[in-house]
Write an enzyme that holds these catalytic residues in place. Sequence first.
Site, PDB file in Angstrom:
ATOM      1  N   LYS A  77       0.843  -1.197   0.000  1.00 28.42           N
ATOM      2  CA  LYS A  77       0.000   0.000   0.000  1.00 28.42           C
ATOM      3  C   LYS A  77       0.885   1.256   0.000  1.00 28.42           C
ATOM      4  O   LYS A  77       2.113   1.157   0.009  1.00 28.42           O
ATOM      5  CB  LYS A  77      -0.965  -0.047   1.191  1.00 28.42           C
ATOM      6  CG  LYS A  77      -1.990  -1.199   1.090  1.00 28.42           C
ATOM      7  CD  LYS A  77      -2.806  -1.117  -0.154  1.00 28.42           C
ATOM      8  CE  LYS A  77      -4.017  -2.015  -0.340  1.00 28.42           C
ATOM      9  NZ  LYS A  77      -4.166  -3.312   0.195  1.00 28.42           N
TER      10      LYS A  77
HETATM   11  C1  LIG Z   1      -5.489  -4.139   0.502  1.00 26.20           C
HETATM   12  C2  LIG Z   1      -6.959  -3.903   0.519  1.00 26.20           C
HETATM   13  C3  LIG Z   1      -7.763  -4.241   1.611  1.00 26.20           C
HETATM   14  C4  LIG Z   1      -7.251  -5.046   2.766  1.00 26.20           C
HETATM   15  O1  LIG Z   1      -6.187  -4.500   3.402  1.00 26.20           O
HETATM   16  P1  LIG Z   1      -5.369  -5.410   4.438  1.00 26.20           P
HETATM   17  O2  LIG Z   1      -4.636  -4.413   5.248  1.00 26.20           O
HETATM   18  O3  LIG Z   1      -4.488  -6.285   3.618  1.00 26.20           O
HETATM   19  O4  LIG Z   1      -6.354  -6.185   5.225  1.00 26.20           O
HETATM   20  C5  LIG Z   1      -9.080  -3.879   1.607  1.00 26.20           C
HETATM   21  N1  LIG Z   1      -9.624  -3.245   0.562  1.00 26.20           N
HETATM   22  C6  LIG Z   1      -8.907  -2.948  -0.524  1.00 26.20           C
HETATM   23  C7  LIG Z   1      -9.560  -2.237  -1.650  1.00 26.20           C
HETATM   24  C8  LIG Z   1      -7.550  -3.276  -0.601  1.00 26.20           C
HETATM   25  O5  LIG Z   1      -6.845  -2.994  -1.702  1.00 26.20           O
END
Ligand SMILES: *Cc1c(COP(=O)(O)O)cnc(C)c1O
Length: 400
Positions: A197
């Site tokens: 992210k």
């Molecule tokens: C990465 C992601 C999540 C989940 O995030 P985590 O921290 O891995 O649980 C949820 N929604 C979207 C759109 C994502 O890209």
Amino acid sequence: MAIEKPAIEGGTPVRSQTLPYATQWISDDDIDAVVDTLKSGWLTGGPKIGEFEREFAAYVGAPHAIALNSCTSALNLSVIALGIGPGDEVITTPMTFVATTLAIIHAGATPVFTDIEENTLNMDAADIERRITPRTKAIMPMHYGGNPVDLDAVLKIAGEHGLKVIEDAAHAAGAEYRGRKIGTHGDLVNFSFHAIKNATCAEGGAITSADPELAEKLKTLRYFGIPQDAYKRASSPTPWKYEVVALGYKYNTTDIQCALGLSQLKRLDEFNAIRKKYVDMYNEAFRDVAEIETPGTTPGARPSHHIYVIRLREGALRVDRDRILAALRAENIFANVHYTPVYRHPYFAETMKLDPADYPVCERVARCIVTLPLFPKMTVSDLESVVAAVKKVLRYYRKQ
Ligand SMILES: *Cc1c(COP(=O)(O)O)cnc(C)c1O
């Protein structure tokens, strides 16, 4: 002029080393921060969690931030903390990672999908109202690619129908809407700090909120339903005592992860500025490529550019999208797809039994999206190799 053969057809690949679609950027400062925490005596439940929460809340401009072990946990707790459960419906988007949908189902509620906007791939706000029933309790948009959904429209509909707004802002750390950071608009806004992210804790999530009672409730729910965290208990006069006051979860994060997150937050704006620079370069490079439609931006939004997704123009190519992805892989460009619509995954297809024809834009767009590599650590020459590979492959497979 002869048309160059793509590598998948026996030509020479544009690059010799593979380029992933995303990866983290860990600095020596990040490593030092984690090592310092390992040496501090606090691995989990210590001072770094509160510090990370204060820093992130200040960054976003939200009164409260609650750190968790993932955005998936955050989304799930958001639904639960708002008292939404069995018999209730939450309106959301099918063009997302499955975590958005799972968060609703694991709270016992039912997800209801809208169709999406062609240009931004966000939830189509104009499609929300006809999906509202007496059971609807909340709207859960996802800011696709870090480009905020039309929040004015979503918040207006929510206000008129007495619905909560829970945002999946996993892509949107640092994004803005109408001059304010994402994290300050809806009731509960959920961020991800997963490894790929915009900033990372390795794994991690956070919820921002303006409501102090909800913030306390979330902190209790994230740790077994125990109101005090371990760090505070250690300095209490009766540190052996704890009380469980709610049906809680084990969704807490750790000092190690928050130490990394604190260090990464310092570079988030710099990361996002590089992302923007690369997106501008991509858009410029593809402006005259007839087979490509570049991504749109919501009016009033400043995206965080989490992913760069082009759409292949329907009918312009002799082959389908998957052949283009395979051809790009052969060029050593690891392009990807975000996402297969949630209702098309076998589990959701079998349990939800939705008719894909009810989401015509999502169906059409899902067949032609391609995520190209975008991450701050890549170089301009990496980006140029992507552009060269995309142009080469599309030129070869163009309909004559
Ligand atoms: C990465 C992601 C999540 C989940 O995030 P985590 O921290 O891995 O649980 C949820 N929604 C979207 C759109 C994502 O890209």
